[in-house]
Design an enzyme around this catalytic site. Sequence first.
Site: not given
Ligand SMILES: Cc1cc2nc3c(=O)[nH]c(=O)nc-3n(C[C@H](O)[C@H](O)[C@H](O)COP(=O)(O)OP(=O)(O)OC[C@H]3O[C@@H](n4cnc5c(N)ncnc54)[C@H](O)[C@@H]3O)c2cc1C
Length: 380
Positions: A158, A337, A364
Amino acid sequence: MDFSLTKKQEMLKKLSEQFAVNELEPVAAEVDESHTFPEENFKKMAELGFTGIGVSRQYGGSEGGTLEKVIAVSEFAKVCMSSAAILSIHLIAPQAISRYGTEEQKKKYLPRLTRGGELGAFALTEPDAGSDAGSARTTAIFDRETNEYVLNGTKCFISGGSRAGVVIVFALTDPSKGTRGMSAIIVEKGTPGFTVGKVENKMGLGGSETAELIFEDCRVPAANFLGKEGQGFKIAMQALDGARIGVGAQAMGVAEAAVDLSVKYANERVQFGKPIAALQGIQWYIADMATKTEAAKALVYHAAYLADSGQPFTKMAAMCKLNASENARFVTNLALQIHGGYGYMKEYPLERMYRDAKITEIYEGTSEIHKVVIAREVMR
Ligand SMILES: Cc1cc2nc3c(=O)[nH]c(=O)nc-3n(C[C@H](O)[C@H](O)[C@H](O)COP(=O)(O)OP(=O)(O)OC[C@H]3O[C@@H](n4cnc5c(N)ncnc54)[C@H](O)[C@@H]3O)c2cc1C
């Protein structure tokens, strides 16, 4: 389509640029390196009205809409992606309260989140619910006796979560209904049962803290309920539509700066007896970078225009974020680069811009999830 700025928007662009160059740029490298939230600069953002963009003046806001957010965020992103992200993500909370809040909530929270200098956060993601946000397990069970909601669960990643005064938390008020049982609740820092867990050590965006939020029998008054029961997932998705244009603006700003820095460096750097700008290989890099960045900007402005004119903008918000974020990675890579070995050194901002640009493809909603959204919208 006319994307020319009004006089007021031109003034905001000038103010944003001046603030970015005078206040954000001098500390950008230090903020990133030391992983320190730029407290003083956030206060100044509030004093200048940036933190109240999109909020009515009646509640301490600065009015304006999505285009105003794009202007400020993209100018900040040219010099400090951490600050651009801080502003862009902060704005989700006051804008959601403006849209869904009761009069009492608006009076209580909006002045604090605008001129008051308190940071807002948006807590949707959980350890086992990222892209599949609908599988979130945090609960908020109503206690009739005390007229409170009792929150239990853990949110992760978050932004600003470790220092936000006001957090919009998405939790299940009826776990049996899945996403239709999800609601949005305003939780204040210091509420008993609400603690900050792990603060992440990240690849980039050092100045924007990313934290785990833990809720253990955390009691929140029913008056903090945002919107209607079961409306939480819809509120989250609508907030993300707007937030994605903010990420598009971050990506657009960092790419514009990378193009400008590359042109400057190519004109200054002499190899083989002439500036590298005279080499056609470098010119082609710059032509590609500039063209794709203009195209990214056009989509971001188009999405902002749709949002501000009250038209559906889910598809365009997803398209602008997908395109601008892929472009930001492409352009910052080529800019690094063009700077050769110097680009890899911390004395130049390129390596930071390259690391920071990457996040725009992840938060997002990832690029893959954006393609899911776009395909759904296009193939309806
Ligand atoms: C620096 C940072 C700040 C953030 N800030 C916030 C915040 O303020 N509030 C908040 O709520 N969240 C926040 N997030 C969370 C962020 O939105 C999530 O990390 C993001 O939505 C991806 O979820 P995950 O990391 O669990 O990846 P996962 O959902 O586990 O995804 C892993 C991989 O699988 C792929 N994948 C998953 N589902 C599918 C599909 N249906 N089709 C194809 N590919 C798929 C993804 O694209 C990715 O490549 C933040 C994340 C970071 C890194």
